[in-house]
Design a protein around this motif. Structure first.
Motif, PDB file in Angstrom:
ATOM      1  N   TYR A   1       3.293  -0.885  -7.501  1.00 45.85           N
ATOM      2  CA  TYR A   1       1.927  -1.149  -7.069  1.00 45.85           C
ATOM      3  C   TYR A   1       1.318   0.099  -6.444  1.00 45.85           C
ATOM      4  O   TYR A   1       1.816   0.619  -5.453  1.00 45.85           O
TER       5      TYR A   1
ATOM      6  N   GLU B   1      -2.634  12.749 -11.371  1.00 41.07           N
ATOM      7  CA  GLU B   1      -3.200  13.755 -10.447  1.00 41.07           C
ATOM      8  C   GLU B   1      -4.552  13.314  -9.876  1.00 41.07           C
ATOM      9  O   GLU B   1      -5.033  13.871  -8.902  1.00 41.07           O
TER      10      GLU B   1
ATOM     11  N   ARG C   1     -10.893  -5.339  -2.634  1.00 39.49           N
ATOM     12  CA  ARG C   1     -11.485  -4.154  -3.251  1.00 39.49           C
ATOM     13  C   ARG C   1     -12.164  -4.533  -4.568  1.00 39.49           C
ATOM     14  O   ARG C   1     -13.258  -4.084  -4.879  1.00 39.49           O
TER      15      ARG C   1
ATOM     16  N   LEU D   1      -5.054  10.301  -8.706  1.00 41.60           N
ATOM     17  CA  LEU D   1      -4.849   9.250  -7.702  1.00 41.60           C
ATOM     18  C   LEU D   1      -4.775   9.860  -6.313  1.00 41.60           C
ATOM     19  O   LEU D   1      -4.013  10.807  -6.083  1.00 41.60           O
ATOM     20  N   ARG D   2      -5.535   9.303  -5.405  1.00 45.56           N
ATOM     21  CA  ARG D   2      -5.531   9.825  -4.039  1.00 45.56           C
ATOM     22  C   ARG D   2      -4.386   9.228  -3.225  1.00 45.56           C
ATOM     23  O   ARG D   2      -4.071   9.667  -2.131  1.00 45.56           O
ATOM     24  N   VAL D   3      -3.805   8.159  -3.790  1.00 42.49           N
ATOM     25  CA  VAL D   3      -2.686   7.485  -3.126  1.00 42.49           C
ATOM     26  C   VAL D   3      -1.457   7.635  -4.016  1.00 42.49           C
ATOM     27  O   VAL D   3      -1.521   7.354  -5.200  1.00 42.49           O
ATOM     28  N   GLN D   4      -0.368   8.141  -3.458  1.00 48.58           N
ATOM     29  CA  GLN D   4       0.857   8.331  -4.238  1.00 48.58           C
ATOM     30  C   GLN D   4       2.025   7.681  -3.524  1.00 48.58           C
ATOM     31  O   GLN D   4       2.221   7.921  -2.336  1.00 48.58           O
ATOM     32  N   ILE D   5       2.793   6.896  -4.270  1.00 51.02           N
ATOM     33  CA  ILE D   5       3.986   6.295  -3.669  1.00 51.02           C
ATOM     34  C   ILE D   5       5.124   7.296  -3.772  1.00 51.02           C
ATOM     35  O   ILE D   5       5.468   7.764  -4.847  1.00 51.02           O
ATOM     36  N   LYS D   6       5.676   7.649  -2.616  1.00 50.40           N
ATOM     37  CA  LYS D   6       6.730   8.651  -2.591  1.00 50.40           C
ATOM     38  C   LYS D   6       8.102   8.007  -2.703  1.00 50.40           C
ATOM     39  O   LYS D   6       9.021   8.554  -3.274  1.00 50.40           O
ATOM     40  N   GLU D   7       8.235   6.854  -2.069  1.00 48.83           N
ATOM     41  CA  GLU D   7       9.558   6.233  -2.003  1.00 48.83           C
ATOM     42  C   GLU D   7       9.398   4.768  -1.656  1.00 48.83           C
ATOM     43  O   GLU D   7       8.470   4.408  -0.923  1.00 48.83           O
TER      44      GLU D   7
ATOM     45  N   SER E   1      -2.511   1.122  -5.199  1.00 50.62           N
ATOM     46  CA  SER E   1      -3.811   0.458  -5.014  1.00 50.62           C
ATOM     47  C   SER E   1      -4.876   1.028  -5.950  1.00 50.62           C
ATOM     48  O   SER E   1      -5.663   0.282  -6.527  1.00 50.62           O
ATOM     49  N   GLU E   2      -4.878   2.338  -6.144  1.00 50.09           N
ATOM     50  CA  GLU E   2      -5.930   2.932  -6.975  1.00 50.09           C
ATOM     51  C   GLU E   2      -5.735   2.661  -8.461  1.00 50.09           C
ATOM     52  O   GLU E   2      -6.685   2.328  -9.177  1.00 50.09           O
TER      53      GLU E   2
ATOM     54  N   ASP F   1      -4.194  -6.947  -1.086  1.00 49.22           N
ATOM     55  CA  ASP F   1      -4.607  -5.549  -1.016  1.00 49.22           C
ATOM     56  C   ASP F   1      -5.657  -5.247  -2.085  1.00 49.22           C
ATOM     57  O   ASP F   1      -6.624  -4.529  -1.826  1.00 49.22           O
TER      58      ASP F   1
END
Lengths: 264, 330
Positions: free
Chosen positions: B73, B186, B108, B188-194, B75-76, B104
Motif C-alpha cells: 500500500y 520517482e 482522499r 511518488l512523494r511517499v516511498q515505503i522503505k521497510e 497512498s499516492e 487512508d
C-alpha cells in the motif's frame, strides 16, 4: 521550519452523552470540552520537532465556535507560538470536506513545511479532515504515525506508520501532512509560566469573508451528508452471574458458551 | 440502469483480507437492491490468483490493477489508480473496509471527486438511490444515521467483522478487466522503505473471532502467559486494556479501547478488566462477552453476557483445562 497543527475541540471523553431534543445532535448544554487527545499528540510532536531542530515556528489552527478559544489557548500554554481561530457562523455543521476546505483556504496563505493533525477526532470518529486537507493542498500524507524524524537537508521526513499488524517505515517529501497516533509521545502539561506567556502570544481570528469562501460549499449548505437521526445504542443488558465452586462455575460457563451462545 | 456498485478488495502480502468478502457481500446486496452491476477492483502485484478467487464471489466484473508499484500500500500510487478506476466506471456507490488502508485512501478519494464519505459504517441501506448509513460516534456512546445528498460516488468504509461475508459461488464467474497503471516510482512523494512485522505472530485483533483480554487485575506482565494459553486453545488473540499498555506490560498492538483497537469478535473474555468507558468503547459490540473479575461492582459485569465474580488466577487455569477437554472431544 514552519509547523502547523490542526486541532479540534471535542467533548471530554469521560462526559456522559445524551441526545438533544431535536434528535439530530447530542445535548451540548452540560458538556465540558477538551483538546482532542490525538491532536494533543500532534501539538506535542510539533514542540519536540522544534526543540530538536532548535528553530522554527508552530501555529495551531482550529475551526469552531467561540468556546474553541480555550482549546487554542491551552496549546499556546503548552508552547505553541501562534494561534488561528477560524470562526464564522457559516462554518457550523460543515462535513469533513467542508472543514478541510475552510482549513485549506486559511493554510494556503501561510508558510508551512509540516502539517500535523490527530488521527481522528474523538467525537465524530471520522479521521477524514487531515487527509482531505492534504488532497486540497496537493501534499502527500501519511496517516497513523507513531514516530517521525525530519531531514532538513533533503526536505523529507522518515515516519513509522502503525497499521493493524505492521509498522511501515515511510519516507515522505516535505511539505506533507501527517496524522498522529496515540503512542507517538506523551503530551506535556502546560507550565505556569507557559500559561502566563500564552496571554501575550499572537491570536488571530479569521472569518469566512476574509478567506473568500463560497458559503454554498461550506457549513450546512455545503454538506454532502445529512444527519437524520442520533440515538444512544440500546445498552447491553447484564447477563448471568455464575455462582458456586470455581470448578462448577467453569463447567457451566463452557456449557453456556457452547450451547446457549454457540461461540465455541 | 443505475450506475454500478464498486467494492474495493484488500490484499496484503498477497493474501486477501477477510474484510474483502464482507465488503463484497454488502456491495452485492446493495447492487441487487439498486438493480445494478457489482464491480470489484483489486490492486497489487502478481495477483492473478487473487483476482480468480474474487471472480467466484458473484461480481459482474473484476478490475485488476497488477503492477510492481502497487505491491504494498502506497497512498499516492493507490489513490491515483483508484481515481482512474472510479472515473472509468462512474459507480453510484464505492465500498471499502474501514482498515488502515481503506481509512487512508477513502477520504482522499472523496476529496478528489468532491463527494461525500461515510466512515466506519455498521449498517447500510438505500433510500431511492441515496445511501443511508448507521455509524457509531463519540467512541460508540452514540449512533448517527446519516444520508448522502447525492447519488453519485457515494463512498463508505465498513467496520470489520460486522457485515455478512460473500460466499463462493462457482456457477457465476465474472469477467476480468485489466487496469493499466502508468505511475513512475520517482514521481511518488511517499516511498515505503521497510515493513516491519510484529515481534511474533500475533493474530490480527480486528479480525480475531475470539479475544482473551487482560487488565490491571493481571497484576504482572508474566501473568499474561496464562491468557495467551487460553487464547491459543480457542484459536484467539490476546487483548489488553490501556493501563496494561501504559505500564509497559504488553505492547500497544494488543490494546483494545478508545485509543487502541475497536474489535467485534464473537467471543470476548475480559479478565481482571474493570470495564472503564474507554475500554467498553473498544469492545462493547462483541457478540458475546464473558467477564472474570473479583470486584462484583466492576462496570464490566453490566455489559457481560456471563460473569464470574472470583479470583481470575484460579478461574482462568480451570477454564483453560475445561476447554482443552471439551475441544479435544470435538
Amino acid at each position: 521550519m514552519n509547523i502547523i497543527v490542526c486541532i479540534k475541540q471535542v467533548p471530554d471523553t469521560e462526559t456522559k452523552i445524551t441526545i438533544a431534543q431535536s434528535g439530530l445532535d447530542i445535548d451540548r448544554s452540560n458538556i465540558s470540552y477538551i483538546v482532542n487527545p490525538y491532536d494533543e499528540n500532534a501539538v506535542e510532536e510539533a514542540l519536540r520537532i522544534k526543540e530538536r531542530l532548535d528553530k522554527g515556528a508552530i501555529t495551531v489552527i482550529s475551526m469552531g465556535p467561540a468556546r474553541v478559544t480555550e482549546a487554542l489557548r491551552s496549546c499556546l500554554a503548552m508552547g505553541v507560538d501562534k494561534a488561528i481561530h477560524l470562526k464564522d457562523e457559516s462554518f457550523e455543521e460543515s462535513d469533513s470536506y467542508g472543514t478541510a476546505l475552510i482549513l485549506y483556504e486559511a493554510i494556503k496563505k501561510i508558510p508551512y513545511d509540516i502539517i500535523l493533525c490527530g488521527r481522528q477526532a474523538m467525537d465524530d470518529d471520522n479521521g477524514a479532515v487531515a487527509i482531505q486537507l492534504a488532497e486540497l493542498l496537493n501534499l502527500p500524507h501519511v496517516s497513523l504515525i507513531n514516530k517521525i524524524e525530519i531531514d532538513e537537508t533533503y526536505c523529507k521526513a522518515t515516519v513509522h506508520r502503525k497499521t493493524e499488524d505492521n509498522i511501515e517505515i515511510i519516507e515522505c517529501k516535505l511539505p506533507a501532512v501527517f496524522t498522529c497516533h496515540y503512542g507517538l509521545n506523551q503530551p506535556r502539561y502546560a507550565s505556569l509560566p507557559g500559561i502566563m506567556k500564552a496571554r501575550q502570544k499572537p491570536f488571530q481570528e479569521i472569518d469566512s469573508d476574509s478567506l473568500g469562501l463560497n458559503k454554498k460549499e461550506i457549513g450546512k449548505a455545503g454538506s454532502k451528508l445529512q444527519v437524520i437521526k442520533m440515538e444512544i445504542p440500546s445498552a447491553r443488558r447484564a447477563g448471568k452471574i455464575l455462582e458456586g465452586e470455581p470448578q462448577d462455575v467453569v463447567k457451566e460457563l463452557t456449557r453456556l458458551l457452547r450451547e446457549e451462545a454457540g461461540v465455541i | 440502469m443505475n450506475k454500478p456498485v464498486l467494492a474495493i478488495a484488500e490484499q496484503r502480502e498477497g493474501t486477501l483480507r477477510r474484510i474483502t468478502f464482507e465488503v463484497i457481500g454488502e456491495a452485492r446486496r446493495l447492487a441487487d437492491k439498486l438493480n445494478t452491476e457489482l464491480n470489484v477492483t483489486i490492486l497489487g502485484f502478481n495477483i492473478s490468483s487473487l483476482a480468480d478467487i474474487l471472480r467466484f464471489h458473484s461480481p459482474d466484473k473484476v478490475l485488476v490493477a497488477d503492477s510492481k508499484i502497487l505491491e504494498n500500500y502506497n497512498s499516492e500510487a493507490y489513490i491515483n489508480t483508484l481515481t482512474d478506476v472510479v472515473s472509468k466506471i462512474e459507480p453510484s456507490i464505492v465500498l471499502l473496509g474501514a482498515t488502515s488502508i481503506g481509512k487512508d485512501v477513502a477520504p482522499r478519494l472523496a476529496a478528489r471527486l468532491k463527494t461525500n464519505l461515510i466512515s466506519e459504517c455498521i449498517s447500510l441501506d438505500i433510500n431511492d438511490t441515496l445511501l443511508t448509513a448507521v455509524r457509531p460516534i463519540y467512541g460508540g456512546k452514540t449512533r448517527a444515521t446519516v444520508t448522502s445528498n447525492t447519488p453519485k460516488y457515494q463512498i463508505a468504509t465498513l467496520r470489520q467483522n460486522i457485515f455478512k461475508p460473500s460466499i463462493e459461488n462457482s456457477s457465476k464467474t465474472a469477467i476480468l478487466e485489466k487496469i493499466d497503471t502508468e505511475i513512475l516510482p520517482e514521481n511518488l512523494r511517499v516511498q515505503i522503505k521497510e515493513i516491519i512485522p510484529p515481534p511474533k505472530t500475533v493474530v490480527n485483533l480486528t479480525e480475531a473471532r475470539i479475544i482473551v483480554s487482560g487488565g490491571r487485575g493481571m497484576k504482572a506482565p508474566e501473568n499474561f502467559k496464562m491468557l495467551e494459553e487460553l487464547a491459543n486453545i480457542l484459536g484467539g488473540a490476546l487483548g489488553v486494556s490501556r493501563p496494561v499498555v501504559d505500564a509497559g506490560w504488553v505492547g500497544h498492538e494488543h490494546h483494545v479501547g478508545l485509543t487502541g483497537k475497536i474489535v467485534t469478535p464473537e467471543l470476548y473474555i475480559a479478565c481482571g478488566i474493570s470495564g472503564a468507558i474507554q475500554h467498553q468503547a473498544g469492545m462493547s459490540t462483541s457478540k458475546c462477552i464473558v467477564a472474570i473479575n473479583k470486584d462484583p461492582d466492576a462496570p464490566i459485569f453490566k455489559i457481560a453476557d456471563y460473569g464470574i465474580v472470583g479470583d481470575l488466577f484460579t478461574i482462568v487455569p480451570l477454564l483453560t483445562e475445561e476447554l482443552k477437554k471439551m475441544l479435544r472431544k470435538k
